[in-house]
Write a protein that holds these residues in place. Structure first.
Motif, PDB file in Angstrom:
ATOM      1  N   SER A 189       8.715  -7.770  -5.567  1.00 31.43           N
ATOM      2  CA  SER A 189       9.671  -7.696  -6.675  1.00 31.43           C
ATOM      3  C   SER A 189      10.105  -6.255  -6.926  1.00 31.43           C
ATOM      4  CB  SER A 189       9.065  -8.287  -7.953  1.00 31.43           C
ATOM      5  OG  SER A 189       8.028  -7.459  -8.464  1.00 31.43           O
ATOM      6  N   VAL A 190       9.388  -5.309  -6.337  1.00 32.23           N
ATOM      7  CA  VAL A 190       9.728  -3.884  -6.439  1.00 32.23           C
ATOM      8  C   VAL A 190      10.474  -3.479  -5.178  1.00 32.23           C
ATOM      9  CG1 VAL A 190       8.790  -1.545  -6.612  1.00 32.23           C
ATOM     10  CG2 VAL A 190       7.731  -3.405  -7.900  1.00 32.23           C
ATOM     11  N   ASP A 191      11.568  -2.789  -5.337  1.00 30.31           N
ATOM     12  CA  ASP A 191      12.395  -2.390  -4.207  1.00 30.31           C
ATOM     13  C   ASP A 191      11.592  -1.551  -3.204  1.00 30.31           C
ATOM     14  OD1 ASP A 191      14.467  -0.366  -2.861  1.00 30.31           O
ATOM     15  OD2 ASP A 191      15.582  -2.122  -3.567  1.00 30.31           O
ATOM     16  N   PRO A 192      11.855  -1.736  -1.889  1.00 26.33           N
ATOM     17  CA  PRO A 192      11.124  -0.957  -0.870  1.00 26.33           C
ATOM     18  C   PRO A 192      11.219   0.547  -1.072  1.00 26.33           C
ATOM     19  CG  PRO A 192      12.363  -2.734   0.168  1.00 26.33           C
ATOM     20  CD  PRO A 192      12.758  -2.721  -1.279  1.00 26.33           C
ATOM     21  N   ALA A 193      12.304   1.013  -1.692  1.00 28.25           N
ATOM     22  CA  ALA A 193      12.433   2.458  -1.930  1.00 28.25           C
ATOM     23  C   ALA A 193      11.287   2.982  -2.777  1.00 28.25           C
ATOM     24  CB  ALA A 193      13.770   2.746  -2.621  1.00 28.25           C
ATOM     25  N   TYR A 194      10.775   2.157  -3.685  1.00 29.17           N
ATOM     26  CA  TYR A 194       9.636   2.554  -4.516  1.00 29.17           C
ATOM     27  C   TYR A 194       8.305   2.206  -3.845  1.00 29.17           C
ATOM     28  CZ  TYR A 194      13.260   2.782  -8.119  1.00 29.17           C
ATOM     29  OH  TYR A 194      14.387   3.076  -8.824  1.00 29.17           O
ATOM     30  N   ARG A 195       8.283   1.098  -3.113  1.00 31.56           N
ATOM     31  CA  ARG A 195       7.026   0.680  -2.469  1.00 31.56           C
ATOM     32  C   ARG A 195       6.550   1.695  -1.442  1.00 31.56           C
ATOM     33  NH1 ARG A 195       9.439  -4.561  -1.540  1.00 31.56           N
ATOM     34  NH2 ARG A 195       9.020  -4.339   0.699  1.00 31.56           N
ATOM     35  N   GLN A 196       7.467   2.453  -0.878  1.00 33.37           N
ATOM     36  CA  GLN A 196       7.105   3.434   0.146  1.00 33.37           C
ATOM     37  C   GLN A 196       6.586   4.742  -0.442  1.00 33.37           C
ATOM     38  OE1 GLN A 196      10.717   3.779   2.394  1.00 33.37           O
ATOM     39  NE2 GLN A 196      10.645   1.652   3.126  1.00 33.37           N
ATOM     40  N   SER A 197       6.660   4.884  -1.751  1.00 30.83           N
ATOM     41  CA  SER A 197       6.184   6.116  -2.386  1.00 30.83           C
ATOM     42  C   SER A 197       4.660   6.194  -2.321  1.00 30.83           C
ATOM     43  CB  SER A 197       6.633   6.153  -3.847  1.00 30.83           C
ATOM     44  OG  SER A 197       5.958   7.182  -4.553  1.00 30.83           O
ATOM     45  N   PRO A 198       4.108   7.370  -2.062  1.00 27.95           N
ATOM     46  CA  PRO A 198       2.638   7.514  -2.050  1.00 27.95           C
ATOM     47  C   PRO A 198       2.015   7.296  -3.424  1.00 27.95           C
ATOM     48  CG  PRO A 198       3.710   9.664  -1.902  1.00 27.95           C
ATOM     49  CD  PRO A 198       4.785   8.632  -1.724  1.00 27.95           C
ATOM     50  N   ASN A 199       2.853   7.296  -4.476  1.00 25.66           N
ATOM     51  CA  ASN A 199       2.337   7.095  -5.832  1.00 25.66           C
ATOM     52  C   ASN A 199       2.288   5.628  -6.239  1.00 25.66           C
ATOM     53  OD1 ASN A 199       2.231   9.937  -6.274  1.00 25.66           O
ATOM     54  ND2 ASN A 199       4.428   9.941  -6.671  1.00 25.66           N
TER      55      ASN A 199
END
Length: 414
Positions: free
Chosen positions: A288-298
């Motif tokens: 449900s979270v966009d991949p742009a955020y899922r790839q963040s180390p945070n």
């Protein structure tokens, strides 16, 4: 790594393996757990929980120990010619330490001037300390308070923290342009317009207090006891607990708005899942979270300890546990490949509760702290008890920032 932490990590990993073996035996034999196996599982689960708490406690102490204690234990400040060779911050720390132990009467003229002057940015916004009795806490001591607050509230350690020198309302623009895309331009054609829509968010500065701590004169006079270390830690623990609850579920009215309060549900449990979650729900929450955020180390999961206990029992389609306890200091436990932060300010599993969050908290949530906590010393109020009162306070506000970066799992209402 300390021997205690090593043993705690090994104990947790070994006990977790034993729990998985109990389940594996029953699955191979195609049966439910026996009463004896359930009893063993419950005992082992209790041990895992205790070991995890020990790991968190010891890792928290390791973080706190990164603060240089030799800079905090300053019972006796420099005097005479020595003070002339000391940097202003060190001199202020010495004066502050003397003030904590002996009040204004224990200071010489130079130390009084240090406390009441604006000698550094940390003290630039002090409010009439001479009349109110409040003095800015030295930088290193304030850092210790911040570390303690992080230890007691996981969300604060993940959020985007802004430090400001004053508490005036802080405004900054916000924008969500993800729905707008470019286009191919035909030859001799006019470019179409697409304005950028800006919003505005405002952060204030709520005052958090540690409440009052009373210290005996005997303890203040005891040079063997590091009041300069002990007192800020107590202040940080108390303020941190209050802040942690609001950073998770604060209403936004008279207090910060919590990360979970108005967060969008990325997945809602089906009927009957009032206190439970299934493997597929976690997968849906992640996506449900966009991949742009899922790839963040945070990016990680955020939940209470009660929710973690629920998740520990889940397995994937190959009957492998989703939760993987870490066996190394500094390496977090993982859930489906993502780190897990435990914050007991987050709601526990219950009907309609948002008990698990997932995303990049640093992008989703901003915390504004006004630089410089203050400490006040109440000398006369408890004189007949041979005690001195202390309390600390600091100013803070927080709000969701990029709401697309974080989603929550909501339990079913029934």
């Amino acid at each position: 790594m300390s021997a205690l932490l090593t043993r705690a990590l090994e104990k947790r990993a070994n006990t977790w393996s034993q729990m998985q073996e109990i389940l594996a035996v029953a699955e191979r034999e195609g049966r439910d757990l026996t009463a004896e196996e359930r009893e063993k599982w419950d005992r082992a689960e209790k041990d895992v929980t205790e070991a995890s708490q020990d790991v968190e406690r010891l890792e928290r102490m390791a973080r706190l120990d990164t603060v240089q204690r030799d800079q905090l234990v300053i019972a006796d400040g420099p005097t005479g010619e020595d003070r002339g060779n000391t940097d202003p911050e060190a001199a202020y720390r010495g004066a502050f330490g003397q003030y904590v132990r002996g009040g204004m009467s224990g200071l010489d003229n130079e130390q009084r001037q240090l406390l009441m002057s604006n000698m550094s940015e940390v003290r630039a916004q002090a409010t009439s300390p001479g009349s109110a009795g409040g003095y800015f806490i030295p930088t290193e001591t304030l850092n210790q308070i911040t570390e303690t607050m992080k230890a007691y509230g996981g969300i604060l350690s993940l959020a985007n923290v802004l430090n400001t020198t004053s508490g005036n309302p802080l405004n900054w623009p916000s924008n969500d342009d993800t729905a707008n895309v470019g286009a191919i331009l035909a030859e001799n054609s006019q470019i179409t317009e697409q304005d950028v829509t800006l919003g505005q968010k405002t952060l204030g500065a709520y005052t958090y207090t540690s409440k009052l701590v009373r210290v005996s004169l005997q303890l203040l006079q005891d040079s063997a006891f590091s009041i300069d270390t002990w007192l800020p830690r107590k202040l940080g623990e108390r303020i941190g607990r209050a802040v942690a609850a609001h950073l998770a579920t604060g209403t936004g009215t008279g207090q910060p708005e919590g990360l979970f309060t108005n967060a969008t549900a990325g997945k809602t449990g089906t009927t009957g899942q009032t206190t439970s979650i299934i493997y597929d729900d976690l997968i849906d929450l992640i996506h449900s979270v966009d991949p742009a955020y899922r790839q963040s180390p945070n990016t990680r999961f955020v939940m209470s300890d009660s929710a973690l206990k629920m998740v520990r029992k889940l397995k994937d389609g190959n009957q492998l546990p989703l939760w993987q306890p870490s066996t190394q200091m500094g390496v977090p436990d993982t859930l489906l490949g993502y780190g897990v932060t435990v914050d007991n300010g987050v709601p526990v599993p219950a009907a309609n509760a948002k008990s698990i969050g997932f995303g990049d908290v640093s992008a989703a949530y901003v915390v504004r702290q006004v630089a410089g906590g203050q400490l006040m010393r109440l000398e006369e109020r408890y004189a007949d008890y041979l005690q001195v009162g202390f309390f600390g306070f600091m100013r803070l506000d927080a709000k969701p920032d990029d709401t697309s970066a974080f989603r929550v799992y909501a339990h079913s209402a029934t």
